[in-house]
Design a protein around this motif. Structure first.
Motif, PDB file in Angstrom:
ATOM      1  N   SER A 101     -10.628  -2.217  -0.448  1.00 63.78           N
ATOM      2  CA  SER A 101     -10.238  -2.600  -1.793  1.00 63.78           C
ATOM      3  C   SER A 101      -8.806  -3.135  -1.784  1.00 63.78           C
ATOM      4  CB  SER A 101     -10.314  -1.357  -2.693  1.00 63.78           C
ATOM      5  OG  SER A 101      -9.616  -1.567  -3.892  1.00 63.78           O
ATOM      6  N   ILE A 102      -8.500  -3.954  -2.747  1.00 67.68           N
ATOM      7  CA  ILE A 102      -7.112  -4.412  -2.912  1.00 67.68           C
ATOM      8  C   ILE A 102      -6.190  -3.205  -3.061  1.00 67.68           C
ATOM      9  CG2 ILE A 102      -5.548  -5.541  -4.556  1.00 67.68           C
ATOM     10  CD1 ILE A 102      -7.606  -7.733  -4.847  1.00 67.68           C
ATOM     11  N   TYR A 103      -6.686  -2.162  -3.709  1.00 63.77           N
ATOM     12  CA  TYR A 103      -5.880  -0.955  -3.912  1.00 63.77           C
ATOM     13  C   TYR A 103      -5.570  -0.229  -2.608  1.00 63.77           C
ATOM     14  CZ  TYR A 103      -6.898  -1.648  -8.834  1.00 63.77           C
ATOM     15  OH  TYR A 103      -6.986  -2.182 -10.097  1.00 63.77           O
ATOM     16  N   ASP A 104      -6.352  -0.505  -1.565  1.00 62.67           N
ATOM     17  CA  ASP A 104      -6.078   0.096  -0.255  1.00 62.67           C
ATOM     18  C   ASP A 104      -4.920  -0.591   0.460  1.00 62.67           C
ATOM     19  OD1 ASP A 104      -8.178   1.941  -0.504  1.00 62.67           O
ATOM     20  OD2 ASP A 104      -9.629   0.517   0.343  1.00 62.67           O
ATOM     21  N   ILE A 105      -4.604  -1.818   0.043  1.00 57.02           N
ATOM     22  CA  ILE A 105      -3.533  -2.543   0.737  1.00 57.02           C
ATOM     23  C   ILE A 105      -2.303  -2.823  -0.122  1.00 57.02           C
ATOM     24  CG2 ILE A 105      -4.822  -3.505   2.659  1.00 57.02           C
ATOM     25  CD1 ILE A 105      -5.478  -5.948   1.070  1.00 57.02           C
ATOM     26  N   TRP A 106      -2.434  -2.597  -1.430  1.00 57.68           N
ATOM     27  CA  TRP A 106      -1.256  -2.682  -2.309  1.00 57.68           C
ATOM     28  C   TRP A 106      -1.297  -1.561  -3.313  1.00 57.68           C
ATOM     29  CZ3 TRP A 106      -3.462  -7.457  -0.972  1.00 57.68           C
ATOM     30  CH2 TRP A 106      -2.632  -8.279  -0.198  1.00 57.68           C
ATOM     31  N   GLU A 107      -0.143  -1.018  -3.599  1.00 56.97           N
ATOM     32  CA  GLU A 107      -0.029   0.033  -4.603  1.00 56.97           C
ATOM     33  C   GLU A 107       0.820  -0.484  -5.760  1.00 56.97           C
ATOM     34  OE1 GLU A 107       1.801   4.551  -5.029  1.00 56.97           O
ATOM     35  OE2 GLU A 107       1.802   3.553  -3.085  1.00 56.97           O
ATOM     36  N   TRP A 108       0.310  -0.364  -6.964  1.00 54.73           N
ATOM     37  CA  TRP A 108       1.023  -0.776  -8.168  1.00 54.73           C
ATOM     38  C   TRP A 108       1.911   0.379  -8.596  1.00 54.73           C
ATOM     39  CZ3 TRP A 108       1.731  -5.234 -10.550  1.00 54.73           C
ATOM     40  CH2 TRP A 108       2.168  -5.250 -11.868  1.00 54.73           C
ATOM     41  N   ILE A 109       3.204   0.146  -8.653  1.00 51.25           N
ATOM     42  CA  ILE A 109       4.137   1.204  -9.037  1.00 51.25           C
ATOM     43  C   ILE A 109       5.046   0.706 -10.152  1.00 51.25           C
ATOM     44  CG2 ILE A 109       4.145   2.353  -6.795  1.00 51.25           C
ATOM     45  CD1 ILE A 109       6.766   0.923  -6.167  1.00 51.25           C
ATOM     46  N   GLU A 110       5.560   1.633 -10.906  1.00 56.69           N
ATOM     47  CA  GLU A 110       6.535   1.308 -11.948  1.00 56.69           C
ATOM     48  C   GLU A 110       7.845   1.975 -11.616  1.00 56.69           C
ATOM     49  OE1 GLU A 110       5.854   1.733 -16.123  1.00 56.69           O
ATOM     50  OE2 GLU A 110       3.751   1.186 -15.876  1.00 56.69           O
ATOM     51  N   GLU A 111       8.901   1.226 -11.691  1.00 56.38           N
ATOM     52  CA  GLU A 111      10.231   1.821 -11.514  1.00 56.38           C
ATOM     53  C   GLU A 111      10.584   2.589 -12.771  1.00 56.38           C
ATOM     54  OE1 GLU A 111      12.739  -0.839  -8.412  1.00 56.38           O
ATOM     55  OE2 GLU A 111      12.932  -1.334 -10.519  1.00 56.38           O
ATOM     56  N   LYS A 112      11.273   3.680 -12.588  1.00 54.68           N
ATOM     57  CA  LYS A 112      11.702   4.476 -13.732  1.00 54.68           C
ATOM     58  C   LYS A 112      12.883   3.811 -14.412  1.00 54.68           C
ATOM     59  CE  LYS A 112      10.115   8.746 -11.742  1.00 54.68           C
ATOM     60  NZ  LYS A 112      10.437  10.052 -11.251  1.00 54.68           N
ATOM     61  N   GLU A 113      12.959   4.019 -15.706  1.00 56.53           N
ATOM     62  CA  GLU A 113      14.097   3.469 -16.450  1.00 56.53           C
ATOM     63  C   GLU A 113      15.378   4.141 -15.975  1.00 56.53           C
ATOM     64  OE1 GLU A 113      13.931   3.141 -20.689  1.00 56.53           O
ATOM     65  OE2 GLU A 113      11.733   3.097 -20.636  1.00 56.53           O
ATOM     66  N   GLU A 114      16.439   3.354 -15.955  1.00 49.47           N
ATOM     67  CA  GLU A 114      17.731   3.918 -15.541  1.00 49.47           C
ATOM     68  C   GLU A 114      18.564   4.288 -16.738  1.00 49.47           C
ATOM     69  OE1 GLU A 114      19.646   1.294 -12.803  1.00 49.47           O
ATOM     70  OE2 GLU A 114      17.917   1.258 -11.509  1.00 49.47           O
ATOM     71  N   LEU A 173       6.067  -3.169  -9.813  1.00 50.37           N
ATOM     72  CA  LEU A 173       6.141  -3.703  -8.467  1.00 50.37           C
ATOM     73  C   LEU A 173       4.866  -3.422  -7.691  1.00 50.37           C
ATOM     74  CD1 LEU A 173       9.665  -2.277  -7.644  1.00 50.37           C
ATOM     75  CD2 LEU A 173       9.140  -4.604  -8.345  1.00 50.37           C
ATOM     76  N   LEU A 174       4.650  -4.206  -6.662  1.00 49.71           N
ATOM     77  CA  LEU A 174       3.573  -3.954  -5.722  1.00 49.71           C
ATOM     78  C   LEU A 174       4.182  -3.447  -4.421  1.00 49.71           C
ATOM     79  CD1 LEU A 174       1.259  -7.070  -6.071  1.00 49.71           C
ATOM     80  CD2 LEU A 174       0.761  -4.747  -6.778  1.00 49.71           C
ATOM     81  N   LYS A 175       3.666  -2.347  -3.927  1.00 51.47           N
ATOM     82  CA  LYS A 175       4.102  -1.821  -2.640  1.00 51.47           C
ATOM     83  C   LYS A 175       3.011  -2.127  -1.627  1.00 51.47           C
ATOM     84  CE  LYS A 175       5.170   2.414  -0.199  1.00 51.47           C
ATOM     85  NZ  LYS A 175       5.183   3.883  -0.275  1.00 51.47           N
ATOM     86  N   SER A 176       3.362  -2.814  -0.549  1.00 43.55           N
ATOM     87  CA  SER A 176       2.390  -3.183   0.469  1.00 43.55           C
ATOM     88  C   SER A 176       2.046  -1.991   1.358  1.00 43.55           C
ATOM     89  CB  SER A 176       2.938  -4.320   1.339  1.00 43.55           C
ATOM     90  OG  SER A 176       2.023  -4.622   2.375  1.00 43.55           O
ATOM     91  N   LYS A 177       0.744  -1.763   1.521  1.00 47.46           N
ATOM     92  CA  LYS A 177       0.242  -0.767   2.464  1.00 47.46           C
ATOM     93  C   LYS A 177      -0.559  -1.485   3.560  1.00 47.46           C
ATOM     94  CE  LYS A 177      -1.800   1.632  -0.794  1.00 47.46           C
ATOM     95  NZ  LYS A 177      -2.605   2.675  -1.446  1.00 47.46           N
ATOM     96  N   LEU A 178      -0.295  -2.779   3.678  1.00 43.84           N
ATOM     97  CA  LEU A 178      -1.032  -3.627   4.611  1.00 43.84           C
ATOM     98  C   LEU A 178      -0.808  -3.202   6.061  1.00 43.84           C
ATOM     99  CD1 LEU A 178      -2.887  -6.021   4.951  1.00 43.84           C
ATOM    100  CD2 LEU A 178      -0.931  -7.530   4.622  1.00 43.84           C
ATOM    101  N   ARG A 179       0.403  -2.812   6.407  1.00 39.18           N
ATOM    102  CA  ARG A 179       0.711  -2.386   7.771  1.00 39.18           C
ATOM    103  C   ARG A 179      -0.185  -1.203   8.179  1.00 39.18           C
ATOM    104  NH1 ARG A 179       5.413  -3.478  10.267  1.00 39.18           N
ATOM    105  NH2 ARG A 179       6.427  -3.786   8.272  1.00 39.18           N
ATOM    106  N   ILE A 180      -0.389  -0.287   7.251  1.00 41.43           N
ATOM    107  CA  ILE A 180      -1.222   0.887   7.517  1.00 41.43           C
ATOM    108  C   ILE A 180      -2.662   0.461   7.775  1.00 41.43           C
ATOM    109  CG2 ILE A 180      -2.162   3.008   6.497  1.00 41.43           C
ATOM    110  CD1 ILE A 180       0.552   3.153   4.905  1.00 41.43           C
ATOM    111  N   ARG A 181      -3.179  -0.434   6.933  1.00 47.50           N
ATOM    112  CA  ARG A 181      -4.578  -0.877   7.083  1.00 47.50           C
ATOM    113  C   ARG A 181      -4.778  -1.628   8.391  1.00 47.50           C
ATOM    114  NH1 ARG A 181      -9.504   0.721   6.453  1.00 47.50           N
ATOM    115  NH2 ARG A 181     -10.960  -0.994   6.204  1.00 47.50           N
TER     116      ARG A 181
END
Length: 74
Positions: A61-74, A6-14
């Motif tokens: 950077s794109i990395y400053d406004i979106w964070e790439w995360i992985e959900e853990k397996e359930e 997933l991508l987590k938006s950090k755009l609000r912070i920027r």
């Protein structure tokens, strides 16, 4: 189960760091305020080209406004 990436938006912070409003950024980029709001909330994401344009506009950077995360397996 498969892992979802997933991508987590950090755009609000920027935007807050730069003291820019969603309306101002949307107008400058030629998108609607609703589209930009959707990017901010993470309900949708721009195209790759749009993401690069946004990161250049925000001087980061794109990395400053979106964070790439992985959900853990359930």
């Amino acid at each position: 189960m498969k892992k979802d990436k997933l991508l987590k938006s950090k755009l609000r912070i920027r935007l807050a760091e730069l003291e820019k409003t969603q309306k101002e950024v949307a107008e400058d980029l030629g998108v609607t305020q609703q589209v930009l709001s959707s990017w901010v909330t993470g309900n949708s994401h721009p195209t790759l080209v749009g993401a690069f344009k946004l990161s250049r506009y925000l001087n980061c950077s794109i990395y400053d406004i979106w964070e790439w995360i992985e959900e853990k397996e359930e």
